[in-house]
Design a protein around this motif. Structure first.
Motif, PDB file in Angstrom:
ATOM      1  N   TRP A 120       0.823  -1.208   0.000  1.00 34.66           N
ATOM      2  CA  TRP A 120       0.000   0.000   0.000  1.00 34.66           C
ATOM      3  C   TRP A 120       0.857   1.258   0.000  1.00 34.66           C
ATOM      4  CZ3 TRP A 120      -3.452  -2.841   3.968  1.00 34.66           C
ATOM      5  CH2 TRP A 120      -4.539  -3.448   3.301  1.00 34.66           C
ATOM      6  N   SER A 121       1.935   1.256   0.761  1.00 36.14           N
ATOM      7  CA  SER A 121       2.796   2.446   0.770  1.00 36.14           C
ATOM      8  C   SER A 121       3.451   2.658  -0.587  1.00 36.14           C
ATOM      9  CB  SER A 121       3.862   2.330   1.868  1.00 36.14           C
ATOM     10  OG  SER A 121       4.776   1.286   1.596  1.00 36.14           O
ATOM     11  N   ASN A 122       3.755   1.580  -1.287  1.00 34.95           N
ATOM     12  CA  ASN A 122       4.359   1.699  -2.609  1.00 34.95           C
ATOM     13  C   ASN A 122       3.410   2.391  -3.581  1.00 34.95           C
ATOM     14  OD1 ASN A 122       4.837   0.488  -5.517  1.00 34.95           O
ATOM     15  ND2 ASN A 122       6.786   0.304  -4.443  1.00 34.95           N
ATOM     16  N   ASP A 123       2.156   1.944  -3.612  1.00 31.95           N
ATOM     17  CA  ASP A 123       1.194   2.575  -4.513  1.00 31.95           C
ATOM     18  C   ASP A 123       0.882   4.002  -4.081  1.00 31.95           C
ATOM     19  OD1 ASP A 123       1.046   0.371  -6.145  1.00 31.95           O
ATOM     20  OD2 ASP A 123      -1.135   0.247  -6.110  1.00 31.95           O
ATOM     21  N   LEU A 124       0.928   4.259  -2.772  1.00 29.44           N
ATOM     22  CA  LEU A 124       0.682   5.609  -2.282  1.00 29.44           C
ATOM     23  C   LEU A 124       1.780   6.564  -2.753  1.00 29.44           C
ATOM     24  CD1 LEU A 124      -1.187   7.297  -0.419  1.00 29.44           C
ATOM     25  CD2 LEU A 124       0.383   6.759   1.448  1.00 29.44           C
ATOM     26  N   VAL A 125       3.025   6.150  -2.624  1.00 24.66           N
ATOM     27  CA  VAL A 125       4.143   6.996  -3.048  1.00 24.66           C
ATOM     28  C   VAL A 125       4.137   7.192  -4.560  1.00 24.66           C
ATOM     29  CG1 VAL A 125       6.667   7.113  -3.193  1.00 24.66           C
ATOM     30  CG2 VAL A 125       5.568   6.403  -1.057  1.00 24.66           C
ATOM     31  N   ASP A 126       3.750   6.159  -5.311  1.00 27.49           N
ATOM     32  CA  ASP A 126       3.835   6.196  -6.770  1.00 27.49           C
ATOM     33  C   ASP A 126       2.539   6.651  -7.441  1.00 27.49           C
ATOM     34  OD1 ASP A 126       6.414   5.301  -6.634  1.00 27.49           O
ATOM     35  OD2 ASP A 126       5.967   3.236  -7.179  1.00 27.49           O
ATOM     36  N   ARG A 127       1.560   7.126  -6.677  1.00 26.62           N
ATOM     37  CA  ARG A 127       0.238   7.372  -7.254  1.00 26.62           C
ATOM     38  C   ARG A 127       0.272   8.404  -8.378  1.00 26.62           C
ATOM     39  NH1 ARG A 127       0.617   9.959  -2.435  1.00 26.62           N
ATOM     40  NH2 ARG A 127      -0.272  12.054  -2.168  1.00 26.62           N
ATOM     41  N   HIS A 128       1.052   9.458  -8.247  1.00 27.03           N
ATOM     42  CA  HIS A 128       1.087  10.480  -9.298  1.00 27.03           C
ATOM     43  C   HIS A 128       1.788   9.944 -10.549  1.00 27.03           C
ATOM     44  CE1 HIS A 128      -0.530  13.276  -6.440  1.00 27.03           C
ATOM     45  NE2 HIS A 128       0.531  13.195  -5.640  1.00 27.03           N
ATOM     46  N   ARG A 129       2.859   9.195 -10.339  1.00 24.86           N
ATOM     47  CA  ARG A 129       3.560   8.597 -11.487  1.00 24.86           C
ATOM     48  C   ARG A 129       2.672   7.590 -12.196  1.00 24.86           C
ATOM     49  NH1 ARG A 129       7.062   4.161 -12.319  1.00 24.86           N
ATOM     50  NH2 ARG A 129       6.901   3.529 -10.131  1.00 24.86           N
ATOM     51  N   ASP A 130       1.933   6.783 -11.433  1.00 26.15           N
ATOM     52  CA  ASP A 130       1.030   5.802 -12.033  1.00 26.15           C
ATOM     53  C   ASP A 130      -0.102   6.481 -12.800  1.00 26.15           C
ATOM     54  OD1 ASP A 130       2.502   3.697 -11.008  1.00 26.15           O
ATOM     55  OD2 ASP A 130       1.277   3.492  -9.214  1.00 26.15           O
ATOM     56  N   ALA A 131      -0.586   7.605 -12.270  1.00 22.95           N
ATOM     57  CA  ALA A 131      -1.645   8.336 -12.967  1.00 22.95           C
ATOM     58  C   ALA A 131      -1.116   8.914 -14.282  1.00 22.95           C
ATOM     59  CB  ALA A 131      -2.188   9.445 -12.073  1.00 22.95           C
ATOM     60  N   ARG A 166      -3.482   5.430   2.801  1.00 20.37           N
ATOM     61  CA  ARG A 166      -2.564   5.813   3.884  1.00 20.37           C
ATOM     62  C   ARG A 166      -3.009   5.195   5.208  1.00 20.37           C
ATOM     63  NH1 ARG A 166      -3.023  10.768   3.187  1.00 20.37           N
ATOM     64  NH2 ARG A 166      -1.237  11.063   1.795  1.00 20.37           N
ATOM     65  N   ALA A 167      -4.314   5.223   5.465  1.00 23.63           N
ATOM     66  CA  ALA A 167      -4.824   4.631   6.700  1.00 23.63           C
ATOM     67  C   ALA A 167      -4.623   3.120   6.701  1.00 23.63           C
ATOM     68  CB  ALA A 167      -6.303   4.976   6.869  1.00 23.63           C
ATOM     69  N   ALA A 168      -4.870   2.478   5.555  1.00 22.46           N
ATOM     70  CA  ALA A 168      -4.699   1.020   5.470  1.00 22.46           C
ATOM     71  C   ALA A 168      -3.247   0.633   5.710  1.00 22.46           C
ATOM     72  CB  ALA A 168      -5.170   0.521   4.105  1.00 22.46           C
ATOM     73  N   ALA A 169      -2.316   1.373   5.095  1.00 26.02           N
ATOM     74  CA  ALA A 169      -0.890   1.077   5.289  1.00 26.02           C
ATOM     75  C   ALA A 169      -0.490   1.274   6.740  1.00 26.02           C
ATOM     76  CB  ALA A 169      -0.043   1.961   4.374  1.00 26.02           C
ATOM     77  N   GLY A 170      -1.015   2.333   7.366  1.00 22.68           N
ATOM     78  CA  GLY A 170      -0.691   2.582   8.764  1.00 22.68           C
ATOM     79  C   GLY A 170      -1.213   1.496   9.691  1.00 22.68           C
ATOM     80  N   TRP A 171      -2.451   1.055   9.460  1.00 20.78           N
ATOM     81  CA  TRP A 171      -3.016  -0.014  10.290  1.00 20.78           C
ATOM     82  C   TRP A 171      -2.252  -1.313  10.094  1.00 20.78           C
ATOM     83  CZ3 TRP A 171      -5.803   0.129  14.436  1.00 20.78           C
ATOM     84  CH2 TRP A 171      -6.675   1.196  14.670  1.00 20.78           C
ATOM     85  N   ALA A 172      -1.896  -1.628   8.841  1.00 16.75           N
ATOM     86  CA  ALA A 172      -1.149  -2.862   8.581  1.00 16.75           C
ATOM     87  C   ALA A 172       0.206  -2.824   9.278  1.00 16.75           C
ATOM     88  CB  ALA A 172      -0.970  -3.060   7.077  1.00 16.75           C
TER      89      ALA A 172
END
Length: 278
Positions: A64-75, A95-101
């Motif tokens: 989840w953190s990977n997709d969060l960091v890369d979200r603008h590049r992926d878009a 962000r919440a899901a990554a934090g809880w995990a």
């Protein structure tokens, strides 16, 4: 007189959509590998379940953190397989899901004991460091090598007496992890270069990275076969022969999908060796 229409309240994301953003295939593969290592290492049903849960939580946080960091590049790359890039998920939700995990990963890891828990959390920290910037450097391979290399330690340090794994087992797992990095980058190498991502595979180029994706798991095979004391038996010789047959074409013709497929095949063989070595 008409009553004004109100916009429908946004619905919570479906679990399936959220799971699509966690890199489900590699997350499941690493979790299953860790669980199988724990079973093969004698951790028992409860210990193996705890190890699998800890690794699963860590993998979810990393994905989840990977997709969060890369979200603008992926878009920008119009990645239709990325729910954050398509707007199916919000950054706050992921962000919440990554934090809880990650929060769940800490006690689950330490449930195997302080030494084992520290080893696993160090591997998770390395994976987060990759997401947060190391992926763009010449050291992009290091988090993979460290995280994979610590998996056997996570298993053995949770046994009575907290023994460290044999050095050859750690080395074999680390080589497998480094190879996994190159194999993972190959399909997206062109998009990465366009986005300015300059990890080691992008710097080496497709041909050299394709060869590395096959050679590193092959080196892991050699270590895992020859590392244990005693002569190499028929099964070990067969594994080395199979590794050579898979690796040589990828090295001699490092183009197309050959190196990627060879890397996957040799990595699968390495997993079998990891689970069957004494």
């Amino acid at each position: 007189m008409t009553t004004p229409q109100t916009a429908p309240a946004p619905t919570a994301p479906r679990l399936g959509t959220l799971l699509r953003a966690c890199h489900p295939a590699p997350a499941a593969a690493v979790t299953l590998l860790a669980t199988a290592l724990a079973v093969a290492g004698g951790r028992g049903a409860v210990g193996s379940a705890l190890a699998g849960a800890a690794v699963g939580a860590g993998q979810l946080s990393v994905g989840w953190s990977n997709d969060l960091v890369d979200r603008h590049r992926d878009a920008a790359a119009q990645r239709c397989d990325k729910p954050l890039a398509t707007g199916e998920l919000t950054a706050g939700t992921v962000r919440a899901a990554a934090g809880w995990a990650l929060a769940c990963c800490v006690p689950l890891s330490l449930a195997s004991g302080p030494a084992a828990g520290t080893a696993h959390l160090a591997g998770v920290a390395a994976a987060w460091a990759y997401n947060l910037g190391l992926k763009r450097t010449v050291l992009s391979w290091a988090p993979y090598a460290l995280a994979f290399g610590l998996l056997p330690a996570f298993v053995t340090l949770g046994l009575p007496g907290s023994p460290w794994p044999a050095p050859w087992l750690t080395a074999g797992a680390a080589l497998l992890g480094a190879g996994a990095h190159f194999a993972n980058v190959l399909p997206d190498l062109d998009d990465d270069l366009a986005a300015g991502v300059r990890g080691l595979p992008q710097r080496l180029g497709r041909a050299w990275s394709g060869a590395a994706a096959a050679v590193l798991p092959a080196a892991a095979s050699v270590v895992l076969v020859t590392g244990p004391a005693g002569p190499v038996g028929p099964a070990g010789r067969a594994a080395l022969a199979g590794t050579a047959l898979l690796t040589l074409p990828a090295v001699l013709a490092p183009r197309g999908r050959g190196p990627f497929l060879a890397a996957i095949a040799v990595a699968a063989l390495d997993v079998v060796l990891l689970l069957t070595r004494p």
